[in-house]
Each structure stands twice: as structure tokens, then as C-alpha cells.
Design a protein around this motif. Structure first.
Motif, PDB file in Angstrom:
ATOM      1  N   LYS A   1       0.832  -1.196   0.000  1.00  0.00           N
ATOM      2  CA  LYS A   1       0.000   0.000   0.000  1.00  0.00           C
ATOM      3  C   LYS A   1       0.876   1.260   0.000  1.00  0.00           C
ATOM      4  O   LYS A   1       1.792   1.380   0.814  1.00  0.00           O
ATOM      5  CB  LYS A   1      -0.907  -0.001   1.235  1.00  0.00           C
ATOM      6  N   ASP A   2       0.593   2.174  -0.922  1.00  0.00           N
ATOM      7  CA  ASP A   2       1.304   3.450  -0.931  1.00  0.00           C
ATOM      8  C   ASP A   2       0.832   4.297   0.250  1.00  0.00           C
ATOM      9  O   ASP A   2      -0.369   4.466   0.458  1.00  0.00           O
ATOM     10  CB  ASP A   2       1.045   4.215  -2.233  1.00  0.00           C
ATOM     11  N   VAL A   3       1.807   4.810   1.013  1.00  0.00           N
ATOM     12  CA  VAL A   3       1.470   5.657   2.162  1.00  0.00           C
ATOM     13  C   VAL A   3       1.999   7.078   1.985  1.00  0.00           C
ATOM     14  O   VAL A   3       1.759   7.934   2.819  1.00  0.00           O
ATOM     15  CB  VAL A   3       2.005   5.051   3.487  1.00  0.00           C
ATOM     16  N   GLY A   4       2.711   7.316   0.903  1.00  0.00           N
ATOM     17  CA  GLY A   4       3.247   8.649   0.663  1.00  0.00           C
ATOM     18  C   GLY A   4       4.268   8.632  -0.456  1.00  0.00           C
ATOM     19  O   GLY A   4       4.333   7.697  -1.261  1.00  0.00           O
ATOM     20  N   ARG A   5       5.088   9.675  -0.482  1.00  0.00           N
ATOM     21  CA  ARG A   5       6.112   9.825  -1.514  1.00  0.00           C
ATOM     22  C   ARG A   5       7.439  10.192  -0.852  1.00  0.00           C
ATOM     23  O   ARG A   5       7.473  10.669   0.268  1.00  0.00           O
ATOM     24  CB  ARG A   5       5.725  10.907  -2.513  1.00  0.00           C
ATOM     25  N   PHE A   6       8.531   9.979  -1.585  1.00  0.00           N
ATOM     26  CA  PHE A   6       9.840  10.401  -1.110  1.00  0.00           C
ATOM     27  C   PHE A   6      10.591  11.075  -2.252  1.00  0.00           C
ATOM     28  O   PHE A   6      10.327  10.836  -3.429  1.00  0.00           O
ATOM     29  CB  PHE A   6      10.661   9.234  -0.540  1.00  0.00           C
ATOM     30  N   LYS A   7      11.516  11.937  -1.866  1.00  0.00           N
ATOM     31  CA  LYS A   7      12.439  12.578  -2.805  1.00  0.00           C
ATOM     32  C   LYS A   7      13.799  12.555  -2.119  1.00  0.00           C
ATOM     33  O   LYS A   7      13.953  13.061  -1.012  1.00  0.00           O
ATOM     34  CB  LYS A   7      12.014  14.010  -3.098  1.00  0.00           C
ATOM     35  N   TYR A   8      14.747  11.970  -2.798  1.00  0.00           N
ATOM     36  CA  TYR A   8      16.062  11.696  -2.223  1.00  0.00           C
ATOM     37  C   TYR A   8      17.106  12.344  -3.131  1.00  0.00           C
ATOM     38  O   TYR A   8      17.151  12.032  -4.319  1.00  0.00           O
ATOM     39  CB  TYR A   8      16.186  10.175  -2.186  1.00  0.00           C
ATOM     40  N   SER A   9      17.894  13.271  -2.599  1.00  0.00           N
ATOM     41  CA  SER A   9      18.922  13.953  -3.390  1.00  0.00           C
ATOM     42  C   SER A   9      20.294  13.681  -2.807  1.00  0.00           C
ATOM     43  O   SER A   9      20.485  13.743  -1.592  1.00  0.00           O
ATOM     44  CB  SER A   9      18.687  15.460  -3.398  1.00  0.00           C
ATOM     45  N   VAL A  10      21.244  13.394  -3.680  1.00  0.00           N
ATOM     46  CA  VAL A  10      22.623  13.130  -3.281  1.00  0.00           C
ATOM     47  C   VAL A  10      23.491  14.235  -3.862  1.00  0.00           C
ATOM     48  O   VAL A  10      23.379  14.551  -5.043  1.00  0.00           O
ATOM     49  CB  VAL A  10      23.097  11.754  -3.808  1.00  0.00           C
ATOM     50  N   PHE A  11      24.353  14.833  -3.036  1.00  0.00           N
ATOM     51  CA  PHE A  11      25.272  15.877  -3.476  1.00  0.00           C
ATOM     52  C   PHE A  11      26.693  15.364  -3.268  1.00  0.00           C
ATOM     53  O   PHE A  11      27.077  15.037  -2.139  1.00  0.00           O
ATOM     54  CB  PHE A  11      25.061  17.154  -2.657  1.00  0.00           C
ATOM     55  N   TYR A  12      27.474  15.303  -4.357  1.00  0.00           N
ATOM     56  CA  TYR A  12      28.809  14.732  -4.261  1.00  0.00           C
ATOM     57  C   TYR A  12      29.734  15.355  -5.296  1.00  0.00           C
ATOM     58  O   TYR A  12      29.298  15.984  -6.257  1.00  0.00           O
ATOM     59  CB  TYR A  12      28.754  13.212  -4.439  1.00  0.00           C
TER      60      TYR A  12
ATOM     61  N   GLU B   1      31.841  14.906  -8.340  1.00  0.00           N
ATOM     62  CA  GLU B   1      31.792  13.933  -9.427  1.00  0.00           C
ATOM     63  C   GLU B   1      33.165  13.353  -9.759  1.00  0.00           C
ATOM     64  O   GLU B   1      33.281  12.191 -10.133  1.00  0.00           O
ATOM     65  CB  GLU B   1      31.191  14.591 -10.673  1.00  0.00           C
ATOM     66  N   LYS B   2      34.238  14.146  -9.571  1.00  0.00           N
ATOM     67  CA  LYS B   2      35.586  13.668  -9.898  1.00  0.00           C
ATOM     68  C   LYS B   2      36.098  12.652  -8.889  1.00  0.00           C
ATOM     69  O   LYS B   2      36.728  11.671  -9.236  1.00  0.00           O
ATOM     70  CB  LYS B   2      36.559  14.847  -9.985  1.00  0.00           C
ATOM     71  N   THR B   3      35.842  12.918  -7.614  1.00  0.00           N
ATOM     72  CA  THR B   3      36.381  12.049  -6.562  1.00  0.00           C
ATOM     73  C   THR B   3      35.344  11.099  -5.962  1.00  0.00           C
ATOM     74  O   THR B   3      35.690  10.220  -5.178  1.00  0.00           O
ATOM     75  CB  THR B   3      36.961  12.906  -5.414  1.00  0.00           C
ATOM     76  N   ASN B   4      34.070  11.315  -6.307  1.00  0.00           N
ATOM     77  CA  ASN B   4      32.949  10.571  -5.713  1.00  0.00           C
ATOM     78  C   ASN B   4      32.841  10.761  -4.210  1.00  0.00           C
ATOM     79  O   ASN B   4      32.279   9.915  -3.501  1.00  0.00           O
ATOM     80  CB  ASN B   4      33.013   9.082  -6.050  1.00  0.00           C
ATOM     81  N   GLU B   5      33.376  11.870  -3.694  1.00  0.00           N
ATOM     82  CA  GLU B   5      33.252  12.148  -2.258  1.00  0.00           C
ATOM     83  C   GLU B   5      31.839  12.647  -1.969  1.00  0.00           C
ATOM     84  O   GLU B   5      31.350  13.583  -2.591  1.00  0.00           O
ATOM     85  CB  GLU B   5      34.270  13.191  -1.802  1.00  0.00           C
ATOM     86  N   LEU B   6      31.189  12.014  -1.030  1.00  0.00           N
ATOM     87  CA  LEU B   6      29.829  12.340  -0.634  1.00  0.00           C
ATOM     88  C   LEU B   6      29.851  13.483   0.378  1.00  0.00           C
ATOM     89  O   LEU B   6      30.606  13.439   1.350  1.00  0.00           O
ATOM     90  CB  LEU B   6      29.172  11.099  -0.021  1.00  0.00           C
ATOM     91  N   PHE B   7      28.998  14.504   0.153  1.00  0.00           N
ATOM     92  CA  PHE B   7      28.928  15.641   1.067  1.00  0.00           C
ATOM     93  C   PHE B   7      27.580  15.740   1.784  1.00  0.00           C
ATOM     94  O   PHE B   7      27.525  16.092   2.949  1.00  0.00           O
ATOM     95  CB  PHE B   7      29.194  16.954   0.324  1.00  0.00           C
ATOM     96  N   ARG B   8      26.501  15.461   1.056  1.00  0.00           N
ATOM     97  CA  ARG B   8      25.183  15.667   1.651  1.00  0.00           C
ATOM     98  C   ARG B   8      24.170  14.745   0.987  1.00  0.00           C
ATOM     99  O   ARG B   8      24.226  14.482  -0.206  1.00  0.00           O
ATOM    100  CB  ARG B   8      24.772  17.122   1.438  1.00  0.00           C
ATOM    101  N   ILE B   9      23.230  14.277   1.803  1.00  0.00           N
ATOM    102  CA  ILE B   9      22.064  13.553   1.304  1.00  0.00           C
ATOM    103  C   ILE B   9      20.843  14.230   1.907  1.00  0.00           C
ATOM    104  O   ILE B   9      20.751  14.396   3.120  1.00  0.00           O
ATOM    105  CB  ILE B   9      22.095  12.066   1.694  1.00  0.00           C
ATOM    106  N   LYS B  10      19.940  14.641   1.030  1.00  0.00           N
ATOM    107  CA  LYS B  10      18.693  15.265   1.469  1.00  0.00           C
ATOM    108  C   LYS B  10      17.578  14.272   1.220  1.00  0.00           C
ATOM    109  O   LYS B  10      17.355  13.850   0.081  1.00  0.00           O
ATOM    110  CB  LYS B  10      18.449  16.555   0.697  1.00  0.00           C
ATOM    111  N   ASN B  11      16.882  13.891   2.266  1.00  0.00           N
ATOM    112  CA  ASN B  11      15.803  12.916   2.184  1.00  0.00           C
ATOM    113  C   ASN B  11      14.512  13.592   2.620  1.00  0.00           C
ATOM    114  O   ASN B  11      14.418  14.102   3.726  1.00  0.00           O
ATOM    115  CB  ASN B  11      16.099  11.717   3.091  1.00  0.00           C
ATOM    116  N   ILE B  12      13.519  13.591   1.730  1.00  0.00           N
ATOM    117  CA  ILE B  12      12.205  14.170   2.043  1.00  0.00           C
ATOM    118  C   ILE B  12      11.180  13.054   1.961  1.00  0.00           C
ATOM    119  O   ILE B  12      11.105  12.346   0.954  1.00  0.00           O
ATOM    120  CB  ILE B  12      11.835  15.293   1.056  1.00  0.00           C
ATOM    121  N   GLU B  13      10.414  12.901   3.038  1.00  0.00           N
ATOM    122  CA  GLU B  13       9.353  11.897   3.084  1.00  0.00           C
ATOM    123  C   GLU B  13       8.036  12.617   3.340  1.00  0.00           C
ATOM    124  O   GLU B  13       7.910  13.347   4.320  1.00  0.00           O
ATOM    125  CB  GLU B  13       9.623  10.871   4.177  1.00  0.00           C
ATOM    126  N   ILE B  14       7.074  12.404   2.422  1.00  0.00           N
ATOM    127  CA  ILE B  14       5.779  13.076   2.530  1.00  0.00           C
ATOM    128  C   ILE B  14       4.703  12.019   2.744  1.00  0.00           C
ATOM    129  O   ILE B  14       4.462  11.173   1.886  1.00  0.00           O
ATOM    130  CB  ILE B  14       5.473  13.892   1.261  1.00  0.00           C
TER     131      ILE B  14
END
Length: 159
Positions: free
Chosen positions: A68-79, A81-94
Motif C-alpha cells: 500500500k502506498d502511504v506517501g512519496r519520497f524525494k532523495y537527493s545526493v550531493f557529491y 563527481e571527480k572524486t565521488n566524495e559524498l557531502f550531503r544527502i537530502k531525504n524528504i518523506e511526505i
């Protein structure tokens, strides 16, 4: 006989492990204030870094059985690109309310997370841990730390 008992007790007490508390184990308000300023500065630095690549994933949130669908999510990754170093993940759950989690990573490690109820409002909670600090909401911090590690592991699998 009583003297022997006292001597045995004194020997036992003097040989038992000592539990001591370091004077620096609890951070002062000033130390915490400095850390919070450092977190805010890092947050600003990451958000202002226009060289970071952003990848967005959106989808449905389902119940625990996945039917059953209970909502939506939007997941953004900020990194980087040259080194693949991860800086931030923004997770939104509605669902019936909106939850916004911003996970920050520094030098490849989970650094802190900001949690709020809308994207526009300033986050209501800051969760972090440092050596010698304690977290007021330890259970919530443990849940968010585990979530951060899962997000990081998923990022590393695809990058």
C-alpha cells in the motif's frame, strides 16, 4: 576473626578496578556552541558549493509489507563527481506530514544530520556525536546514524 574480614575486605577493595570519570568527558556550553557554529559553517559551505553534482530519486513510500502506498519520497545526493566524495544527502518523506532530513558527511564519514518538518523552515533538530559528547535523544540519533550509513552504502555501490 573480625580483623581478618576487614583486612580481606580492604585488600579486595584496593585491588578492584577503579571507575573514574575524566574531567573532560562532558563538554561545556561554550564547546558545544563552537561545535554548532562549525556545523552551521560546514552546512553553508556545502550548500554554497556549486561544483557538487546532484542526483535526485523520487518514488512512492509503501507500508511495511510493500503493498500500500502511504506517501512519496524525494532523495537527493550531493557529491564531487571527480572524486565521488559524498557531502550531503537530502531525504524528504511526505505522508500525512512532511519530514526533511539533511545528512552531512565530512572526509567520508557521517558528520551530522538536520531534521525538520518542511523544506522552507529551519530544521528543528540537530543530531551529532563527538568524542566526549552525549546525545540527548540517543535512540533517535542511533536510528538516524543507521539510516545515514545505509544511504552512504547505497551511494558507494552506485558510484
Amino acid at each position: 576473626m573480625k580483623i581478618r574480614i576487614v583486612i580481606v575486605f580492604l585488600i579486595f577493595a584496593s585491588c578492584s578496578p577503579k571507575i573514574t570519570r575524566e574531567a573532560n568527558s562532558v563538554k561545556s556550553f561554550e564547546d558545544l556552541k563552537e561545535e554548532i557554529i562549525a556545523f552551521k559553517n560546514y552546512e553553508k559551505e556545502v550548500k554554497n558549493n556549486k561544483n557538487l553534482k546532484q542526483e535526485i530519486t523520487e518514488g512512492a513510500l509503501t507500508d511495511t509489507l510493500g503493498f500500500k502506498d502511504v506517501g512519496r519520497f524525494k532523495y537527493s545526493v550531493f557529491y564531487n563527481e571527480k572524486t565521488n566524495e559524498l557531502f550531503r544527502i537530502k531525504n524528504i518523506e511526505i505522508t500525512n506530514k512532511t519530514l526533511v532530513e539533511n545528512y552531512y558527511f565530512k572526509n567520508g564519514e557521517f558528520y551530522f544530520v538536520l531534521v525538520g518538518e518542511t523544506e522552507a523552515s529551519y530544521p528543528q533538530y540537530l543530531y551529532f556525536t563527538t568524542k566526549g559528547s552525549t546525545v540527548e535523544h540517543a535512540r533517535e540519533f542511533a536510528r538516524l546514524s543507521k539510516k545515514a550509513e545505509i544511504f552512504k552504502r547505497d551511494f558507494e555501490k552506485t558510484h
